[in-house]
Design a protein around this motif. Sequence first.
Motif, PDB file in Angstrom:
ATOM      1  N   ILE A  43       3.163 -53.831   0.869  1.00 21.00           N
ATOM      2  CA  ILE A  43       1.757 -53.674   0.454  1.00 21.00           C
ATOM      3  C   ILE A  43       1.203 -52.339   0.926  1.00 21.00           C
ATOM      4  N   ILE A  44       1.475 -51.991   2.201  1.00 20.44           N
ATOM      5  CA  ILE A  44       0.985 -50.716   2.752  1.00 20.44           C
ATOM      6  C   ILE A  44       1.582 -49.544   1.979  1.00 20.44           C
ATOM      7  N   THR A  45       2.867 -49.640   1.672  1.00 17.15           N
ATOM      8  CA  THR A  45       3.525 -48.568   0.915  1.00 17.15           C
ATOM      9  C   THR A  45       2.908 -48.420  -0.472  1.00 17.15           C
ATOM     10  N   ALA A  46       2.642 -49.561  -1.118  1.00 12.24           N
ATOM     11  CA  ALA A  46       2.054 -49.526  -2.463  1.00 12.24           C
ATOM     12  C   ALA A  46       0.660 -48.898  -2.427  1.00 12.24           C
ATOM     13  N   ILE A  47      -0.140 -49.275  -1.417  1.00 10.86           N
ATOM     14  CA  ILE A  47      -1.490 -48.704  -1.296  1.00 10.86           C
ATOM     15  C   ILE A  47      -1.409 -47.200  -1.061  1.00 10.86           C
ATOM     16  N   ALA A  48      -0.491 -46.780  -0.195  1.00 10.57           N
ATOM     17  CA  ALA A  48      -0.334 -45.345   0.096  1.00 10.57           C
ATOM     18  C   ALA A  48       0.045 -44.575  -1.162  1.00 10.57           C
ATOM     19  N   VAL A  49       0.942 -45.164  -1.967  1.00 12.51           N
ATOM     20  CA  VAL A  49       1.356 -44.503  -3.204  1.00 12.51           C
ATOM     21  C   VAL A  49       0.179 -44.377  -4.167  1.00 12.51           C
ATOM     22  N   VAL A  50      -0.608 -45.452  -4.297  1.00 15.46           N
ATOM     23  CA  VAL A  50      -1.767 -45.426  -5.189  1.00 15.46           C
ATOM     24  C   VAL A  50      -2.777 -44.366  -4.732  1.00 15.46           C
ATOM     25  N   LEU A  51      -3.040 -44.330  -3.416  1.00 16.92           N
ATOM     26  CA  LEU A  51      -3.984 -43.330  -2.895  1.00 16.92           C
ATOM     27  C   LEU A  51      -3.473 -41.919  -3.140  1.00 16.92           C
ATOM     28  N   ALA A  52      -2.199 -41.706  -2.947  1.00 21.36           N
ATOM     29  CA  ALA A  52      -1.628 -40.380  -3.179  1.00 21.36           C
ATOM     30  C   ALA A  52      -1.766 -39.967  -4.638  1.00 21.36           C
ATOM     31  N   VAL A  53      -1.544 -40.920  -5.541  1.00 23.50           N
ATOM     32  CA  VAL A  53      -1.681 -40.639  -6.969  1.00 23.50           C
ATOM     33  C   VAL A  53      -3.130 -40.294  -7.308  1.00 23.50           C
ATOM     34  N   VAL A  54      -4.082 -41.053  -6.726  1.00 23.74           N
ATOM     35  CA  VAL A  54      -5.496 -40.797  -6.986  1.00 23.74           C
ATOM     36  C   VAL A  54      -5.886 -39.409  -6.480  1.00 23.74           C
ATOM     37  N   ILE A  55      -5.456 -39.060  -5.262  1.00 20.51           N
ATOM     38  CA  ILE A  55      -5.780 -37.745  -4.695  1.00 20.51           C
ATOM     39  C   ILE A  55      -5.212 -36.634  -5.569  1.00 20.51           C
ATOM     40  N   VAL A  56      -3.961 -36.777  -5.977  1.00 21.45           N
ATOM     41  CA  VAL A  56      -3.342 -35.761  -6.834  1.00 21.45           C
ATOM     42  C   VAL A  56      -4.103 -35.647  -8.151  1.00 21.45           C
TER      43      VAL A  56
END
Length: 281
Positions: free
Chosen positions: A49-62
């Motif tokens: 779950i933490i990994t998925a959230i981190a990936v989503v946040l990274a995509v949003v920032i990019v």
Amino acid sequence: MSKSKQHEPRSDKPQAGGPQTPRAASASRREALRAQQAAEAQRARTRRIITAIAVVLAVVIVAVVVVVLVQNRQRQQEEQGLRAQQGQVTPPSANDAGNGLVFNNSTQNTGKPSVEVYLDFQCPGCAQASALIDPLLEQLADSGEIQLTYHMLHGLDRGFPGNHSYRAALAATCADVQGAFPVFSKAIFAAQPATEGDGWTDEQLRNTLAVQTGLSGEQLTAFQTCFDSRSTSDFVDAMQDLKPDYVTYTPFFAVNGNQWQPSNDALASADALLAALQAVA
């Protein structure tokens, strides 16, 4: 002779608190193993779950960064197109370096402290300075005590979409062409949105604030033509590009090239401010 307890029932069950039988010990080990496996499974789910959230946040920032970069690139292309269509104008209050507007021709104040004010129209601190510090500085410039120059930067546009600082600086320099810079600048700051980055619409800059400043008739039309055609865009870019390296934030004040930070005591009166400026100069 002692009597045997023949009438008491016989029990093969272990007494409470006694040693476990092999069967009970095996059951306990299985329960402990199941608990350990459940805990490890829960930890694994949490990590996923933490990994998925981190990936989503990274995509949003990019995505946000890409949007800002694309919008800024589109703005640059639009500005280049407008410049190709229209000739460039240098505001009448431009300093000799071509990177600032001199307040009320105070370049005539030869030998007096040279005060440079670096501002960004989206900067909340600059709006406060416009209300608290600038009036005293302008009073000293009017009385011939200092030479006052404003540099309107647009570096904050790198962090927000809409190139609001750039367009506000365009409007201010076009207002200077009509002799209305000081008043127009204060009107922009007075209309600064509560949230940094929200900025102003073109309608506000080219019409609402211009009318509030007192522009009308042919003057208003000339101002709007200047703004719409980006006639002062080269000068606006020069204010940003030619700023000294030591100017890393806004508002920034310099006296004869030396950084100066206004104090409450210095802002008590025009005389106190002049004394503080002379001490730095």
